[in-house]
Design a protein around this motif. Structure first.
Motif, PDB file in Angstrom:
ATOM      1  N   GLU A  42     -94.525 -40.308   2.127  1.00  0.00           N
ATOM      2  CA  GLU A  42     -94.541 -40.346   3.685  1.00  0.00           C
ATOM      3  C   GLU A  42     -94.990 -39.205   4.528  1.00  0.00           C
ATOM      4  O   GLU A  42     -95.847 -39.284   5.366  1.00  0.00           O
ATOM      5  CB  GLU A  42     -93.191 -40.615   4.048  1.00  0.00           C
ATOM      6  N   SER A  43     -94.872 -38.144   3.907  1.00  0.00           N
ATOM      7  CA  SER A  43     -95.061 -36.665   4.564  1.00  0.00           C
ATOM      8  C   SER A  43     -94.442 -36.575   5.570  1.00  0.00           C
ATOM      9  O   SER A  43     -93.859 -37.409   6.146  1.00  0.00           O
ATOM     10  CB  SER A  43     -96.604 -36.427   4.561  1.00  0.00           C
ATOM     11  N   ALA A  44     -94.123 -35.153   6.294  1.00  0.00           N
ATOM     12  CA  ALA A  44     -93.649 -34.887   7.338  1.00  0.00           C
ATOM     13  C   ALA A  44     -94.526 -35.075   8.668  1.00  0.00           C
ATOM     14  O   ALA A  44     -95.772 -34.877   8.374  1.00  0.00           O
ATOM     15  CB  ALA A  44     -92.910 -33.499   7.197  1.00  0.00           C
ATOM     16  N   PRO A  45     -94.186 -35.019   9.672  1.00  0.00           N
ATOM     17  CA  PRO A  45     -95.015 -35.298  10.858  1.00  0.00           C
ATOM     18  C   PRO A  45     -95.696 -33.838  11.172  1.00  0.00           C
ATOM     19  O   PRO A  45     -95.161 -32.859  10.876  1.00  0.00           O
ATOM     20  CB  PRO A  45     -94.107 -35.495  12.211  1.00  0.00           C
ATOM     21  N   PRO A  46     -97.050 -33.796  11.514  1.00  0.00           N
ATOM     22  CA  PRO A  46     -97.679 -32.568  11.627  1.00  0.00           C
ATOM     23  C   PRO A  46     -97.259 -31.812  12.832  1.00  0.00           C
ATOM     24  O   PRO A  46     -97.288 -30.437  12.698  1.00  0.00           O
ATOM     25  CB  PRO A  46     -99.235 -32.982  12.009  1.00  0.00           C
ATOM     26  N   GLU A  47     -96.567 -32.572  13.885  1.00  0.00           N
ATOM     27  CA  GLU A  47     -96.135 -31.828  14.780  1.00  0.00           C
ATOM     28  C   GLU A  47     -94.550 -32.456  15.352  1.00  0.00           C
ATOM     29  O   GLU A  47     -94.522 -33.632  15.380  1.00  0.00           O
ATOM     30  CB  GLU A  47     -97.041 -31.697  16.154  1.00  0.00           C
ATOM     31  N   LEU A  48     -93.583 -31.808  15.726  1.00  0.00           N
ATOM     32  CA  LEU A  48     -92.570 -32.189  16.209  1.00  0.00           C
ATOM     33  C   LEU A  48     -92.204 -31.386  17.411  1.00  0.00           C
ATOM     34  O   LEU A  48     -91.592 -30.423  17.438  1.00  0.00           O
ATOM     35  CB  LEU A  48     -91.433 -32.135  15.095  1.00  0.00           C
ATOM     36  N   ARG A  49     -92.181 -32.059  18.425  1.00  0.00           N
ATOM     37  CA  ARG A  49     -91.975 -31.287  19.806  1.00  0.00           C
ATOM     38  C   ARG A  49     -90.596 -31.996  20.291  1.00  0.00           C
ATOM     39  O   ARG A  49     -90.638 -33.329  20.451  1.00  0.00           O
ATOM     40  CB  ARG A  49     -93.259 -31.797  20.733  1.00  0.00           C
ATOM     41  N   ILE A  50     -89.760 -31.134  20.526  1.00  0.00           N
ATOM     42  CA  ILE A  50     -88.268 -31.690  20.913  1.00  0.00           C
ATOM     43  C   ILE A  50     -88.114 -31.286  22.362  1.00  0.00           C
ATOM     44  O   ILE A  50     -88.069 -30.168  22.869  1.00  0.00           O
ATOM     45  CB  ILE A  50     -87.494 -31.054  19.882  1.00  0.00           C
ATOM     46  N   GLY A  51     -87.734 -32.457  23.116  1.00  0.00           N
ATOM     47  CA  GLY A  51     -87.397 -32.233  24.336  1.00  0.00           C
ATOM     48  C   GLY A  51     -85.598 -32.041  24.413  1.00  0.00           C
ATOM     49  O   GLY A  51     -84.927 -33.135  23.847  1.00  0.00           O
ATOM     50  N   PHE A  52     -85.074 -30.970  25.068  1.00  0.00           N
ATOM     51  CA  PHE A  52     -83.545 -31.028  24.871  1.00  0.00           C
ATOM     52  C   PHE A  52     -83.055 -30.334  26.359  1.00  0.00           C
ATOM     53  O   PHE A  52     -83.706 -29.748  27.159  1.00  0.00           O
ATOM     54  CB  PHE A  52     -83.207 -30.118  23.674  1.00  0.00           C
ATOM     55  N   GLN A  53     -81.775 -30.480  26.341  1.00  0.00           N
ATOM     56  CA  GLN A  53     -81.083 -29.942  27.788  1.00  0.00           C
ATOM     57  C   GLN A  53     -79.972 -28.951  27.188  1.00  0.00           C
ATOM     58  O   GLN A  53     -79.694 -28.935  25.992  1.00  0.00           O
ATOM     59  CB  GLN A  53     -80.442 -30.939  28.482  1.00  0.00           C
ATOM     60  N   LYS A  54     -79.500 -28.188  27.939  1.00  0.00           N
ATOM     61  CA  LYS A  54     -78.557 -27.360  27.622  1.00  0.00           C
ATOM     62  C   LYS A  54     -77.000 -27.867  27.041  1.00  0.00           C
ATOM     63  O   LYS A  54     -76.305 -27.302  26.074  1.00  0.00           O
ATOM     64  CB  LYS A  54     -78.026 -26.420  28.795  1.00  0.00           C
ATOM     65  N   SER A  55     -77.012 -29.273  27.454  1.00  0.00           N
ATOM     66  CA  SER A  55     -75.876 -30.069  27.124  1.00  0.00           C
ATOM     67  C   SER A  55     -76.051 -30.548  25.618  1.00  0.00           C
ATOM     68  O   SER A  55     -75.186 -30.939  25.159  1.00  0.00           O
ATOM     69  CB  SER A  55     -75.667 -31.103  27.762  1.00  0.00           C
ATOM     70  N   ALA A  56     -77.641 -30.352  25.019  1.00  0.00           N
ATOM     71  CA  ALA A  56     -77.775 -30.921  23.577  1.00  0.00           C
ATOM     72  C   ALA A  56     -77.103 -29.842  22.506  1.00  0.00           C
ATOM     73  O   ALA A  56     -78.182 -29.245  21.899  1.00  0.00           O
ATOM     74  CB  ALA A  56     -78.899 -31.180  23.473  1.00  0.00           C
TER      75      ALA A  56
END
Length: 332
Positions: A42-56
């Motif tokens: 499968e391989s890993a994704p070339p890019e992993l952009r993560i959206g988060f908040q202070k509550s995460a």
């Protein structure tokens, strides 16, 4: 002669049994190998952009520890902070993110708008982590006192649903209040100025306001909203990298174990990242139950459907949606 024949038969049976055992071992080894090969293929994704908040909390711990960078050494991991869930899901839907974390309401509005995203995981309910706040000297003391008042909250957020539930419990309608749609920072400024009568908000903004100006909760989520939270992913991540999603959920659960067993260190991590003082972070975490990340269970899908139905009944989304249609179901 008979003795010799019997002996040969025993030897033959033993050999066959050993061969069968050897075959079972070989098949088991081959099966494990095929699983590993499937994951590797499968391989890993070339890019992993993560959206988060202070509550995460779990995502903040992963970020501070560099855990996903270690899990996906060939992946470019990028962390992007947002003030609230609606902004995260908008970025996710236009292809600017692969992963995001929000409360219960933003995915409902996103699905109603036809956004291409999927629920991939959830955390347990956190009803104590959101509240409708009033100033300490406010004359408002019950939910029924909200009639005719200005209530600030982020449109399409979990706080939006909390207000809906609070009005229903008080026997009020949406027309009985003046909703003031503001992002958290602007809402707090309006709240402190007295420009609004109440503010519906979640942690850690809730805790920070309590600590700094001694704001009073008119009600929290208990008996009103479970304040569920979800991990959502882009369509390409779901379709191409299901094994990576499993790794991400496991990493999030490991992060939660760290929070539960190393509370002082977790407070420091979150405080250093967010700029919030440790008193605020400690209060925030005290309202947060153990929160491992798992694929979304049936009970939470049903609960989320009730959230969606509430907005549809009020005409705040244009048509009925089926939450289950966008829930990722992992295969073993």
């Amino acid at each position: 002669m008979n003795v010799l024949i019997n002996a040969l038969n025993h030897i033959r049976l033993a050999w066959l049994e050993q061969s069968a055992y050897a075959m079972k071992v070989a098949v088991a080894v081959l099966s494990v190998g095929l699983v590993h090969a499937a994951i590797a293929a499968e391989s890993a994704p070339p890019e992993l952009r993560i959206g988060f908040q202070k509550s995460a909390v779990n995502l903040v711990i992963l970020k501070q520890q560099g855990a996903l960078e270690k899990a996906f050494p060939q992946t470019k991991v990028k962390w992007v902070e947002f003030p609230a869930g609606p902004q995260i899901l908008e970025a996710l839907s236009v292809g600017s993110l692969e992963l995001g974390f929000t409360g219960d309401t933003p995915p409902v509005f996103a699905q109603a708008a036809g956004k291409p995203l999927y629920y991939i995981g959830s955390e347990p309910p956190k009803p104590r982590s959101s509240a409708i706040l009033v100033l300490a000297d406010s004359k408002l003391h019950s939910l029924s006192d909200l009639k005719g008042k200005k209530i600030a909250f982020q449109k399409g957020s979990s706080a939006h649903f909390l207000v809906i539930r609070a009005l229903k419990k008080a026997g009020l309608t949406w027309a009985d209040i003046q909703p003031i749609y503001l992002a958290p920072a602007d809402a707090r400024a309006a709240f402190e100025r007295g420009s609004v009568d109440a503010w519906a908000i979640w942690d850690p903004y809730y805790a920070a306001t309590q600590v700094s100006i001694k704001a009073r909760p008119l009600a929290d989520g208990r008996g009103l909203s479970d304040n569920n939270s979800f991990y959502l992913a882009s369509k390409p991540l779901v379709e191409k990298y299901p094994q990576s999603i499993k790794t991400i959920l496991k990493s999030l659960s490991v992060a939660d174990e760290f929070v539960q067993s190393n509370r002082l260190d977790a407070v420091k991590y979150i405080s250093n990242f967010s700029g919030l003082d440790q008193q605020t972070v400690t209060l925030f975490l005290s309202r947060r139950p153990p929160s491992p990340a798992t694929p979304v269970p049936a009970a939470l899908i049903a609960n989320q459907q009730s959230v969606a139905d509430s907005f549809q009944e009020l005409g705040l989304i244009p048509a009925k949606i089926q939450v289950a249609d966008l829930v990722w179901k992992p295969t073993h």
